[in-house]
Design an enzyme around this catalytic site. Structure first.
Site, mmCIF file in Angstrom:
data_model
loop_
_atom_site.group_PDB
_atom_site.id
_atom_site.type_symbol
_atom_site.label_atom_id
_atom_site.label_comp_id
_atom_site.label_asym_id
_atom_site.label_seq_id
_atom_site.Cartn_x
_atom_site.Cartn_y
_atom_site.Cartn_z
ATOM 1 N N SER A 6 0.859 -1.182 0.000
ATOM 2 C CA SER A 6 0.000 0.000 0.000
ATOM 3 C C SER A 6 0.901 1.239 0.000
ATOM 4 C CB SER A 6 -0.867 0.008 1.250
ATOM 5 O OG SER A 6 -0.026 0.116 2.384
ATOM 6 N N LYS A 7 0.278 2.379 -0.221
ATOM 7 C CA LYS A 7 1.010 3.642 -0.241
ATOM 8 C C LYS A 7 1.716 3.852 1.103
ATOM 9 C CE LYS A 7 0.032 7.704 -2.816
ATOM 10 N NZ LYS A 7 -0.909 8.336 -3.609
ATOM 11 N N ARG A 8 0.958 3.588 2.177
ATOM 12 C CA ARG A 8 1.507 3.821 3.516
ATOM 13 C C ARG A 8 2.658 2.886 3.828
ATOM 14 N NH1 ARG A 8 -2.736 3.078 7.445
ATOM 15 N NH2 ARG A 8 -1.468 1.279 7.885
#
Ligand code: GLU
Length: 536
Positions: A303-305
């Site tokens: 994911s982006k995070r």
């Protein structure tokens, strides 16, 4: 060209050949049925599409999807289409389309048709195809495969609450609930007509059949089957007149004559809805291929995070402007879920196009290994010529405030540093000392500067003074250092390290003697003197 295996099967009634007396007796009633299957091959021109939604910068996963589509298209001499799926106006980001096009170009993915390169299947932006979807949605209503639904948000909410209370954890608008809602299946026809004429808000929903198994063959996953019991009566046309992803995607794949849909695994669960749509329209569905997820090294979807915390750049933009080699990223991404079936690892775009087949794409998630990416990056930087590197590095130096206008000088610097860099922008910090004397000295390096160092540097400087400007070349400088080492009875490093620190401020770097030759006698002596004075 792509050769698709097809089969036609059916039952044919054949008369059994009578052989015995008994057979003759039964001949009038005894027929056997033989299932015949005709296998044949169809030669088709491949058309694939990359269909991003312009909701942000092109994600690395999107780039891999585009790449696999492109490789597949080129492998079969087919066409690669870019279609912008911008029906969700609330998530629209205006620079996103430009970023997608520029990122694909940077990566070496050539778009054959797209919003900026119209072909004969345009327009290529879904917002420009609005009328088309409306007429197809209406066709489904007329056929009885879809219906108008007039429920308000409150009514929908109330239905969900009611069902939840009665023990249904995931209430749906489906074959059961639709019967108690406000739609063209429950309301009298004249009321429906009136509502439409009045301009009342409505959506068009797909009439998903109750309890049907939808099966399709995925090129990567094999036979996939879904039960319609888990599906909502999907909204096809929203109250603002815009289609949802599902309707627009199917209408466009069909009208743009897309032969293969190659997309991320996250779209697999949408495919049964698409299959229902193809069936309702009476269209042949394209061949499906769902690519494995990209996983984070610490597990789970990248994911982006997660990417941020693990130091992995997640937007293609970061690679473009972060001075990565596009060939390295492409080679790396190609292997993120695919392999050529042998031990080879380095492949340029044309080799990837030649080798790529969907049957070598893995089902399981592919872990993003940043170290591997850097291995590729280093490989590709090392294989660039100095002449090719020159303008880019010259620019990088200029941006950091260093005028590296003398191309011949910079070429010599590049030749010395080339094998030490794994990314082009590293030339600047590593090469700065060829242009400027160090403003300070690296702390870690200074641990190697001891009580003897100043005297040894001075002793070496004394020998350098003796060398004429013309003779100030790497071999002569080396002789000077060897003579110092011998005269002072110390190890080579005892002189070499402090000299390196004095000249560059660092404890590591390129070959020292050719570097000194490039810096020149006067400047070298000045830096040695400065260090001796500053590092007492
Ligand atoms: N618009 C979808 C996306 O953003 C496309 C999915 C598909 O390829 O069907 O990825």
């Amino acid at each position: 060209m792509y050769i698709k295996k097809r089969s036609l099967s059916g039952k044919k009634r054949i008369k059994k050949q009578p052989k015995t007396i008994l057979d003759y007796a039964f001949i009038k009633v005894d027929y056997s049925y033989l299932r015949i299957t005709v296998k044949y091959f169809e030669i088709m021109s491949v058309r694939v599409r990359f269909a991003p939604s312009p909701t942000g910068f092109l994600h690395i996963g999107g780039l891999r999807t585009a790449l696999y589509n492109y490789l597949f298209a080129r492998h079969h001499q087919g066409s690669f289409v870019l279609r912008i799926e911008d029906t969700d106006q609330s998530r629209y980001v205006s620079d996103a389309e430009q970023d997608i096009i520029e990122s694909l170009e940077w990566a070496g993915i050539q778009i054959d048709e797209g919003p900026h390169k119209p072909g004969s299947f345009g327009p290529y932006r879904q917002s420009d195809r609005k009328e088309l979807y409306l007429s197809f949605a209406q066709q489904l209503v007329e056929q009885g495969d879809a219906y108008y639904a007039f429920d308000t948000t409150e009514e929908l909410e109330e239905m969900r609450e009611r069902l939840k209370k009665s023990g249904n954890p995931s209430p749906k608008y489906d074959s059961i609930t639709r019967q108690s809602m406000k739609n063209s299946l429950t309301l009298p026809q004249d009321e429906v007509q009136k509502k439409l004429e009045n301009g009342d808000e409505y959506v068009i929903r797909l009439k998903v059949p109750r309890r049907e198994t939808i099966k399709f063959e995925d090129e990567i996953r094999g036979i996939v089957s879904f039960d319609t019991a888990g599906l909502d009566d999907q909204v096809l046309l929203k109250s603002d007149g815009m289609p949802t992803y599902h309707l627009a995607n199917v209408v466009d794949d069909h009208t743009m004559e897309i032969t293969h849909v190659i997309r991320g695994e996250e779209w697999l669960s949408s495919t049964p809805k698409h299959m229902l749509l193809y069936k309702a329209f009476g269209w042949e569905a394209p061949t499906m291929a769902h690519l494995p997820l990209i996983m984070s090294p610490s597990g789970g979807k990248l994911s982006k995070r997660k990417a941020e915390t693990e130091g992995i750049p997640v937007n293609t933009k970061e690679y473009r402007f972060g001075h990565y080699e596009p060939e390295a990223l492409i080679n790396f991404l190609a292997f993120l879920g695919w392999n050529p079936g042998d031990d080879s690892e380095v492949h340029d775009m044309s080799s990837l196009c030649e080798k790529f087949t969907l049957d070598r794409v893995s089902k399981g998630g592919a872990v993003f290994n940043y170290k591997k990416l850097m291995w590729y990056n280093e490989y590709y930087v090392h294989h660039r010529t100095i002449d090719d590197l020159l303008p880019q590095v010259q620019d990088l130096f200029r941006h950091s405030g260093i005028k590296a206008d003398d191309g011949t000088f910079l070429k010599s610097v590049l030749a010395l540093l080339h094998e030490r860099v794994s990314k082009v922008d590293e030339f600047v910090p590593m090469g700065r000392f060829f242009y400027e004397s160090p403003t300070d000295y690296d702390e870690k390096a200074l641990k190697k500067w001891n009580d003897q160092s100043a005297a040894l540097v001075q002793s070496f400087a004394g020998r350098l003074v003796e060398i004429t400007e013309q003779e100030f070349t790497a071999p002569v400088i080396k002789q000077g250092l060897e003579a110092t080492v011998e005269a002072e009875s110390v190890g080579f490093g005892k002189v070499m390290m402090p000299v390196r620190i004095a000249l560059s401020g660092q404890g590591f770097g390129p070959d020292l003697f050719p570097a000194m030759e490039l810096i020149g006698k006067t400047e070298c002596l000045l830096r040695l003197q400065t260090a001796v004075e500053r590092l007492v």
